[in-house]
Design an enzyme around this catalytic site. Structure first.
Site, PDB file in Angstrom:
ATOM      1  N   GLU A 271       0.785  -1.233   0.000  1.00  0.00           N
ATOM      2  CA  GLU A 271       0.000   0.000   0.000  1.00  0.00           C
ATOM      3  C   GLU A 271       0.819   1.287   0.000  1.00  0.00           C
ATOM      4  O   GLU A 271       0.340   2.309   0.515  1.00  0.00           O
ATOM      5  CB  GLU A 271      -0.915  -0.009   1.233  1.00  0.00           C
ATOM      6  N   ASN A 272       2.024   1.299  -0.559  1.00  0.00           N
ATOM      7  CA  ASN A 272       2.854   2.512  -0.561  1.00  0.00           C
ATOM      8  C   ASN A 272       2.024   3.754  -0.897  1.00  0.00           C
ATOM      9  O   ASN A 272       1.206   3.730  -1.813  1.00  0.00           O
ATOM     10  CB  ASN A 272       3.955   2.377  -1.602  1.00  0.00           C
ATOM     11  N   GLU A 305      -5.582  -2.687  -0.478  1.00  0.00           N
ATOM     12  CA  GLU A 305      -4.463  -1.733  -0.527  1.00  0.00           C
ATOM     13  C   GLU A 305      -4.987  -0.302  -0.576  1.00  0.00           C
ATOM     14  O   GLU A 305      -4.426   0.591   0.061  1.00  0.00           O
ATOM     15  CB  GLU A 305      -3.557  -2.013  -1.728  1.00  0.00           C
ATOM     16  N   HIS A 308      -6.010   0.922   2.828  1.00  0.00           N
ATOM     17  CA  HIS A 308      -4.875   1.251   3.689  1.00  0.00           C
ATOM     18  C   HIS A 308      -4.546   2.746   3.657  1.00  0.00           C
ATOM     19  O   HIS A 308      -3.892   3.249   4.567  1.00  0.00           O
ATOM     20  CB  HIS A 308      -3.622   0.490   3.240  1.00  0.00           C
TER      21      HIS A 308
HETATM   22  N1  TRP Z   1       1.194  -4.391   3.841  1.00  0.00           N
HETATM   23  C1  TRP Z   1       0.976  -5.388   2.818  1.00  0.00           C
HETATM   24  C2  TRP Z   1      -0.507  -5.671   2.852  1.00  0.00           C
HETATM   25  O1  TRP Z   1      -0.996  -6.467   3.574  1.00  0.00           O
HETATM   26  C3  TRP Z   1       1.752  -6.639   3.085  1.00  0.00           C
HETATM   27  C4  TRP Z   1       3.089  -6.766   2.433  1.00  0.00           C
HETATM   28  C5  TRP Z   1       3.369  -6.577   1.143  1.00  0.00           C
HETATM   29  C6  TRP Z   1       4.290  -7.229   3.007  1.00  0.00           C
HETATM   30  N2  TRP Z   1       4.679  -6.882   0.910  1.00  0.00           N
HETATM   31  C7  TRP Z   1       5.254  -7.283   2.032  1.00  0.00           C
HETATM   32  C8  TRP Z   1       4.650  -7.619   4.272  1.00  0.00           C
HETATM   33  C9  TRP Z   1       6.551  -7.726   2.266  1.00  0.00           C
HETATM   34  C10 TRP Z   1       5.938  -8.045   4.521  1.00  0.00           C
HETATM   35  C11 TRP Z   1       6.892  -8.090   3.537  1.00  0.00           C
HETATM   36  O2  TRP Z   1      -1.244  -5.012   2.232  1.00  0.00           O
HETATM   37 ZN    ZN Z   2      -2.611  -4.977   4.321  1.00  0.00          ZN
END
Ligand code: TRP
Ligand code: ZN
Length: 886
Positions: A271-272, A305, A308
């Site tokens: 979710e950047n 995403e 988020h």
């Molecule tokens: N925040 C991401 C999600 O759930 C999860 C995620 C994406 C992630 N890439 C990752 C977690 C790499 C650990 C490592 O939407």
């Molecule tokens: Zn997430």
């Protein structure tokens, strides 16, 4: 890689950061021989610690080659700073200053897919949880929020598209054929949300007008060959944006929202801020190549995403122990969204099936941890079904207890109170408590107690008084190393059915929830009495699976059939069918193990007959009927008893499937023909439902040798216009005894789709799941196939992951070959990609559940991993926890 024991991080040691980074200016020069990263950090001492003496500045950094370092534009003298293992320490710094570092990284050699890496011809990043430290020196923790300004310089021909977070504010050309773009994100964010993409990408553009009338540019980027497959993602995004406005009052905040599809990605998506990066398998979808399940997955993950942006980005986590603050809440939000887009009941059934197989297993094994864990060695290992799916159940229970309106008041207060902050799970609950006036003190225990509660329920009918009393007792597992558990607040949604199958009015005096049908069961034992009844009711307990517990209540088979027929709660209709099937399966497994032939019990036969009759009724929800006809999975059956015998379970289940297929052959053919439509493909809930029921019928028909079924299956494979039907037919062929037909279809499929990595993944996974004899040999041959790529996580998951998690009868082969195979690959992969290696290892950790002989083999496989001197933290943590004595 490490020789010595890695350290454990504890929640109780949390301390606010010594230094804050208010602004970050990043400058990337992307070159084939390495990327230089210049980072200028505007730092100030954290006023929270003003009373203490100044601490040294400590920055995180992993695998960085430090080229220059200066403070307030003066080069730092040797001796005033030092680089330790994964840290840069500057001994004495002023109250406020800017620190500039220049370092070099090597994305071209980065196989961990964490930090800055290359995927095919593009550059991309993955920073959550702690990947930013692999890009530059930084205070890499989520409670440091900074305004980012990022400039990317790269060759114009090869990397025409240069993306980062926020809005693009400037760009230009350089004389040497390179160009640059500067991006600025005005919303302070933690560095785990940083993203950079550079490549030769195409995009599809659209717009979204927010509720307050702002126009947002939407763009989805892919490599040229995939650009025709993003329409569904774009449509899902627009629906998700509208839904978040309607249901949570949340608007998008930047002028542009971008999604990029990449082929090499450790997880589903990320979710950047303003620049979501997706595993291509979670964003690309068209009918020829994607199943309905894939379409639904894309819709759900796009929404996840996007959501988020508020639950995660605008309000983020104070520390990684609070991961469920954003993940549990966001999963609950995406589940609710998907429920609103199609059949809510079927969505709930699918989510609960997943929770009860995967999360319950985790909660019952050596990796059990609370929704808010209290310690970790490697945080990447805590992106678990407990943090995500059980975390979502905890939020769902809050929604149930408060009701939709008060819950919304609570989330409004949460977003308003904590916008721009990094907070805790407790802050979330506090906001709900403050807005609703509901005391949630005891409810908070759900966040800190691991393990799945068991609720024992019993009913007492008093014909004289006309009362029915429900006696409840909760049994909480004791987890080694954790405090004795305290009673949990369990919202138990209930209905009482009268003899005609209708819901009776509930007169109990202790009901809560919007519909006054929820019992708040918050003590070790409690009884609830319902009055004014003329006859003994049939209880429907835990409607909608209102709490993540195992409910022990024994209904007679006749009552289960009654519930399947009459329960107004769709989830419990399905649940009753599952329980009826489970009994038959347990019996069948026993009989087959003793060399006998199982029979369909009378009750199951009658129940299935009724469901099959309903398949010819166009007013019925066909997706629901498909679930009602599907036996519990081998994984779920394995979760039931004390020790699991996966081989016996497999053969028992197969025998019962064949039994059903034989008994209902003509009904199944009739339904199949009715359902096999010839209208062109459409992605509507009705059409998805029809296809899923069609495929269930086909699966039964193909369960035993039957030339007529074979010809239907081949016809479906050859002529269907969508992957839902083509893929199911191929699966059925591969699983059948018609091996020539299967080989022919596999060859055809490969010839048609070999150019498409996602299709090759499906081709691999259909074969890796095939339970026919010789499975491990076939899997090993797949690994040697020229299309297999050891560096691509999707390929690893399609072959090794599918074998270990879905081909249970072969993975658990008596001779231990499956275990040794997995251990060898975990070790080999650990040197390349620790995150994927440690996830693949998980199935071995359940060794205690498989009886002495298998357990020893599994444990031996883990020991062989631990014997290697140079494990990543990721693999070490999982392996070490798996063998820890309890
Ligand atoms: N925040 C991401 C999600 O759930 C999860 C995620 C994406 C992630 N890439 C990752 C977690 C790499 C650990 C490592 O939407
Ligand atoms: Zn997430």
């Amino acid at each position: 890689m490490r020789e010595n024991r890695p350290t454990t991080v504890h929640l109780k040691d949390y301390r606010a950061p010594d230094y804050l980074v208010e602004r970050v200016e990043l400058h990337f020069e992307l070159l084939d021989a390495g990327t230089t990263v210049t980072a200028r950090l505007d730092v100030r001492r954290n006023p929270l610690h003003a009373a203490e003496g100044a601490a040294p500045l400590v920055l995180d950094g992993v695998g960085l080659e430090l080229l220059e370092i200066s403070l307030d534009d003066e080069e730092l003298e040797a001796g005033s700073w030092q680089v330790e293992e994964e840290r840069l320490v500057v001994h004495s710094v002023p109250e406020r200053f800017s620190l500039e570092t220049v370092s070099r990284v090597h994305p071209e050699n980065n196989t961990s897919l964490e930090g800055l890496y290359r995927s095919g011809s593009m550059y991309c990043t993955q920073c959550e949880a702690q990947g930013f430290r692999k890009i530059t020196w930084f205070v890499d923790r989520p409670d440091v929020l900074s305004a980012f300004r990022t400039t990317i310089v790269a060759d114009r021909e090869r990397y025409p598209v240069l993306l980062s977070n926020g809005n693009d504010v400037a760009s230009g050309e350089l004389e040497d054929g390179r160009h640059w773009v500067t991006w600025e994100n005005p919303f302070p964010m933690p560095c785990y949300l940083f993203a950079l993409v550079a490549g030769n990408l195409e995009h599809v553009a659209d717009t979204f007008r927010t509720a307050s009338g702002r126009e947002v540019a939407l763009r989805i980027y892919t490599e040229a060959e995939n650009i025709g497959r993003v329409d569904h993602a774009m449509d899902s995004l627009q629906r998700a944006m509208r839904w978040d406005e309607d249901v949570y009052g949340r608007e998008y905040d930047l002028d542009i929202f971008m999604i990029v599809a990449v082929n090499d990605f450790n997880m589903g998506a990320m979710e950047n801020k303003g620049l979501n990066i997706f595993n291509s398998s979670c964003v690309l979808a068209d009918p020829q190549t994607a199943t309905d399940a894939a379409f639904q997955r894309v819709e759900g993950i796009i929404a996840h995403e996007y959501f988020h942006n508020w639950s995660g980005n605008r309000v983020t986590c104070r520390d990684w122990f609070q991961l469920s603050l954003k993940e549990g809440f966001t999963v609950f939000r995406d589940q609710s969204f998907s429920a609103d887009m199609g059949s809510a009941t079927v969505k709930r059934i699918d989510d609960v099936s997943f929770l009860r197989t995967v999360q319950f297993a985790e909660d019952a094994g050596p990796l059990a941890h609370p929704v808010r864990p209290d310690s970790y060695i490697e945080i990447s290992n805590f992106y678990t079904t407990t943090v995500y799916e059980k975390g979502a159940e905890v939020v769902r229970m809050l929604h149930t207890l408060l009701g939709a309106e008060r819950f919304r008041a609570g989330t409004d207060l949460y977003f308003e109170r904590h916008d721009g902050q990094a907070v805790t799970c407790d802050d979330f609950v506090q906001a709900l408590e403050d807005a609703s006036g509901v005391d949630l003190a005891r409810f908070r225990r759900w966040y800190r107690q691991a393990g799945t509660p068991v609720v024992h329920a019993g009913g007492r009918w008093d014909p004289e008084q006309g009362t029915w009393t429900l006696d409840l007792r909760q049994e909480l597992p004791r987890i080694p190393g954790q405090d004795a558990p305290e009673p949990l607040v369990i919202p138990l949604r209930i209905g009482l059915l009268g003899p005609d199958g209708n819901d009776l009015p509930l007169d109990c005096g202790q009901l809560s929830g919007e519909n006054h049908d929820v019992l708040e069961f918050g003590e070790t034992e409690a009884s609830f009495t319902f009055r004014g009844l003329d006859a003994e009711p049939v209880p429907s307990l835990l409607r909608g699976f209102s709490a993540p517990v195992r409910l022990e209540y024994s209904h007679t088979p006749a009552r289960l059939r009654f519930l399947i027929q009459h329960d107004s709660d769709g989830f419990n209709r399905w649940e009753a069918a599952q329980r009826l099937m489970q009994r038959s399966l347990e019996r069948a497994t026993r009989i087959v193990a003793e060399g006998g032939e199982p029979r369909l019990g009378r009750h199951l036969e009658t129940a299935l007959e009724a469901v099959l009759r309903d398949t010819t009724d166009p007013r019925q929800d066909h997706a629901m009927l498909a679930r009602l006809l599907t036996l519990p999975s081998e994984a779920w059956l394995g979760e039931q008893g004390e020790t699991v015998d996966p081989v016996a379970i497999h053969h028992g289940r197969e025998a019962l499937v064949a039994c059903i297929a034989r008994r209902f052959r003509s009904e199944l053919f009739a339904s199949y023909h009715l359902l096999r439509g010839n209208l062109p493909w459409r992605f509507t809930p009705e059409e998805c439902a029809r296809r899923s029921l069609l495929n269930v019928c086909l699966g039964y028909l193909m369960a035993r040798p039957d030339p007529q079924a074979l010809s239907l299956c081949r016809e479906q494979y050859a002529n269907a216009d969508n992957m839902t039907e083509v893929g199911a037919a191929l699966r059925a062929l591969v699983q059948s005894e018609y091996t020539d037909a299967a080989d022919q279809a596999l060859e055809d499929f490969h010839a048609r789709w070999r150019h498409d990595p996602l299709m090759v993944d499906q081709w691999f996974s259909i074969q890796a799941a095939c339970t026919r004899p010789g499975a491990l040999d076939r899997v090993e041959r797949l690994l040697e196939h020229p299309d297999f790529d050891y560096r691509n996580p999707n390929k690893l998951r399609s072959v090794i992951g599918v074998f270990a998690n879905q081909n249970l009868v072969n993975f658990h082969a008596e001779d231990g070959s499956g275990y040794r195979f997995l251990a060898a690959h975990v070790l080999r992969l650990d040197a390349l990609n620790p995150q994927v290696a440690s996830r693949l290892l998980v199935p071995l950790t359940r060794w205690r559940r498989y009886g002495a002989a298998r357990g020893e083999q599994m444990r031996g496989a883990i020991d062989s991993i631990l014997a290697s001197g140079k494990l990543s933290k990721d693999v070490y943590e999982i392996a070490a926890k798996a063998v820890k004595p309890d």
